[in-house]
Every structure is written in structure tokens, then in C-alpha cells.
Design an enzyme around this catalytic site. Structure first.
Site, short mmCIF file in Angstrom:
data_model
loop_
_atom_site.label_atom_id
_atom_site.label_comp_id
_atom_site.label_asym_id
_atom_site.label_seq_id
_atom_site.Cartn_x
_atom_site.Cartn_y
_atom_site.Cartn_z
N GLU A 171 -38.49 8.81 -7.86
CA GLU A 171 -37.19 9.45 -8.05
C GLU A 171 -37.27 10.42 -9.23
O GLU A 171 -37.11 9.99 -10.39
CB GLU A 171 -36.12 8.39 -8.33
CG GLU A 171 -35.95 7.39 -7.21
CD GLU A 171 -34.57 6.75 -7.25
OE1 GLU A 171 -33.85 6.88 -6.27
OE2 GLU A 171 -34.20 6.17 -8.28
N GLY B 130 -28.63 7.12 -3.17
CA GLY B 130 -27.53 6.78 -4.07
C GLY B 130 -26.21 7.23 -3.46
O GLY B 130 -25.63 6.55 -2.61
N GLY B 131 -25.73 8.40 -3.89
CA GLY B 131 -24.42 8.91 -3.48
C GLY B 131 -24.15 8.79 -1.98
O GLY B 131 -23.09 8.31 -1.57
N GLY C 170 -28.56 12.39 -8.37
CA GLY C 170 -27.13 12.68 -8.51
C GLY C 170 -26.82 14.12 -8.88
O GLY C 170 -25.70 14.43 -9.28
N ASN D 148 -28.43 2.48 -2.82
CA ASN D 148 -28.13 2.05 -4.18
C ASN D 148 -26.68 2.43 -4.50
O ASN D 148 -26.38 3.60 -4.72
CB ASN D 148 -29.11 2.74 -5.15
CG ASN D 148 -28.81 2.46 -6.61
OD1 ASN D 148 -27.98 1.60 -6.93
ND2 ASN D 148 -29.47 3.18 -7.49
N TRP D 149 -25.81 1.43 -4.50
CA TRP D 149 -24.38 1.71 -4.73
C TRP D 149 -24.08 1.99 -6.20
O TRP D 149 -22.98 2.42 -6.53
CB TRP D 149 -23.53 0.52 -4.29
CG TRP D 149 -23.49 0.27 -2.82
CD1 TRP D 149 -24.23 0.89 -1.84
CD2 TRP D 149 -22.65 -0.66 -2.13
NE1 TRP D 149 -23.91 0.38 -0.60
CE2 TRP D 149 -22.94 -0.57 -0.77
CE3 TRP D 149 -21.69 -1.59 -2.55
CZ2 TRP D 149 -22.29 -1.36 0.20
CZ3 TRP D 149 -21.05 -2.39 -1.61
CH2 TRP D 149 -21.35 -2.26 -0.24
N LYS D 150 -25.02 1.71 -7.08
CA LYS D 150 -24.80 1.88 -8.53
C LYS D 150 -23.53 1.12 -8.96
O LYS D 150 -23.21 0.10 -8.37
CB LYS D 150 -24.76 3.36 -8.89
CG LYS D 150 -25.97 4.11 -8.31
CD LYS D 150 -26.18 5.47 -8.89
CE LYS D 150 -27.41 6.08 -8.23
NZ LYS D 150 -27.80 7.33 -8.81
P1 PGA Z 1 -28.67 9.97 -5.57
O1 PGA Z 1 -29.26 8.70 -6.31
O2 PGA Z 1 -29.06 9.84 -4.11
O3 PGA Z 1 -27.20 9.92 -5.77
O4 PGA Z 1 -29.29 11.17 -6.18
C1 PGA Z 1 -30.50 8.13 -5.99
C2 PGA Z 1 -30.77 6.94 -6.88
O5 PGA Z 1 -30.41 7.01 -8.05
O6 PGA Z 1 -31.33 5.92 -6.46
#
Ligand code: PGA
Length: 263
Positions: free
Chosen positions: A176, A243-244, A182, A9-11
């Protein structure tokens, strides 16, 4: 045996140009590692990327050659019409988008998404022959007051209980915990397993044990190459929503590699 999934997930990161650069780096590592574990290719996880809307068409063209799918981070809950600023599921499908993230906690928190709007988005996604990656998870306050199981049950009910069992083929769930997203704080493997088993149990009770056994449940929240093995080796964890670490091609490919060998 459920096939593992590693989703990135690149957000809200990367311009279209930066997105292509990231993909080129990713595929360099991915290609190499994939060739190294060719013998167990059948255990290689499904890989899917969720870039921003503007990157989807380019990413889908690039990824097609590699058996990597591309999804969107959101879509409209309506099919078309006067909804300024929205992007419909059919528009996404037309650029070879194969899945949509639904109900990510950042959308619940910052954009007030909940309830009927989420189940309507899922209906749009499924009607357009894509998969819905439905995210659930509790806040720290909810966990501390021991409401986490009830909260996740409620989120599942709201989102997918209206579906017919055969539609579950195109549903992937992601647990999640909000406090882990994050933040660098991951759920322990035991906490993840406990919640994943609870989710599977809820699905089995509502849709039958076959559906419960089949549905894939990803873990998300500060997942990285250092903790992925312990989390992915839990019996009810079928991969990760990253995510990150998905913005770092080497880390992301290392997580994919872990998913390929862990079970
Ligand atoms: P994160 O995000 O790995 O940066 O904690 C996960 C997500 O929000 O899907």
C-alpha cells in the site's frame, strides 16, 4: 495458481448498528453476483472484511453463512495482562476473528508502530491460528528519492524475516503506497506490478522460490471498480485491500466480481 483475495478495511467507520446495516446491503449484492458467476465459482476470490473491533463478533456470525471471513484492524503485541486499552489476539480469535491487519500505514504514522512491536503482533496472530495481513509501502518522499524498494525491503525484514518458512502459510502481504491511501491517486498498474515482483523476489530469496510463488500480495490504495481490473490483471497482484470503496456495498461487490473474472 494463487487464489485472489479481496479485503475490505472499514477503518474507524460504522457503529455496530451501522455495521450490520452495511453487511445486510453488502450480502444482498454479493449473493446476487455470486449466483451469476456460479460456473466459475472456483475462481471466486476469498473475501474478508476488517471492521472495527466492536463489529467483529456480529460480523463473524453473519458472515459465517456466506463463506466471507472477518478480521481485525489491529491487536496487542502481548498475550494478556496489564495493558490497558489493548485487545489481544486470543480475545479476537474467541469471537471467530480469522485474521489481523498488521502495520497498516495509518498505524505506523499515527501510532508510531514499527519494528519489534510489529513482529511481536504477527507472532501473537499466528500463535492464535489467525492469518496476519502485513502491510508495507513507501511515502511519496521515499518514492521520489528512489528509496521505495529499499523501504519496502526493510519493512518486510523487520516484520517477517524471523519466521520459519511454514508460518508463511498464514501470511498475506499488502503493498500500500502511502501516497495512494485515501488520496484518489492509485499506483499505475506498472508501478504496482514492479513492486509486487520485487516483494515476491525478496520472499523467494529469503524463504525459497516455492514460498515466493505461493505468498499472496494484495494491492491497496484508492482501489475502486474503475481501476481494479488493470491492477488485478498484473501477474504478481493477487487481489486488493480496499478502504473507502469497501464502505460502498455496490462498489465493493463490483471489485469482488472483477477479481473473480480477471485471471
Ligand atoms: P483506500 O484505503 O482504499 O481508501 O485508499 C486502503 C487502505 O488503507 O487499506
Amino acid at each position: 495458481m494463487r487464489k485472489m483475495i479481496v479485503a475490505g478495511n472499514w477503518k474507524m467507520n460504522k457503529t455496530p448498528k451501522q455495521g450490520i446495516e452495511l453487511l445486510v446491503k453488502f450480502f444482498k449484492h454479493y449473493d446476487f453476483e455470486r449466483s451469476m458467476i456460479d460456473e466459475s465459482a472456483r475462481a471466486f476470490p476469498e473475501v474478508i472484511l476488517f471492521p472495527p473491533f466492536l463489529n467483529i463478533a456480529d460480523a463473524a456470525s453473519l458472515c459465517g453463512g456466506w463463506d466471507v471471513k472477518v478480521g481485525a484492524q489491529n491487536c496487542a503485541s502481548f498475550s494478556d495482562g496489564p495493558y490497558t486499552g489493548e485487545v489481544s489476539a486470543s480475545m479476537l480469535r474467541s469471537v471467530r476473528c480469522e485474521a489481523v491487519l498488521i502495520g497498516h500505514s495509518e498505524r505506523r504514522t499515527h501510532f508510531g508502530e514499527a519494528g519489534k512491536a510489529l513482529s511481536a503482533k504477527i507472532d501473537q496472530v499466528l500463535a492464535n491460528r489467525m492469518a496476519a495481513y502485513v502491510c508495507v509501502g513507501e511515502s511519496l518522499k521515499e518514492r521520489n528519492s528512489k528509496k521505495h524498494f529499499a523501504v519496502v525491503t526493510g519493512q518486510l525484514k523487520e516484520a517477517i524475516f524471523h519466521l520459519k518458512v511454514e508460518k508463511l502459510r498464514n501470511i498475506v502481504l499488502a503493498y500500500e503506497p502511502v501516497w495512494a491511501i485515501g488520496t484518489g491517486k492509485t499506483a499505475s498498474p506498472e508501478q504496482a506490478q514492479e513492486m509486487h515482483a520485487h516483494i515476491r523476489n525478496i520472499i523467494s530469496k529469503k524463504f525459497g522460490s516455492k514460498a515466493g510463488q505461493k505468498i499472496r500480495i494484495l494491492y491497496g490504495g484508492s482501489c475502486n471498480p474503475g481501476n481494479a481490473f488493470d491492477i488485478f490483471s498484473q501477474p504478481d497482484v493477487d487481489g486488493g485491500l480496499i478502504g473507502g470503496a469497501s464502505l460502498n456495498p455496490r462498489d465493493f461487490v463490483n471489485i469482488i466480481k472483477i477479481a473473480a473474472i480477471v485471471k
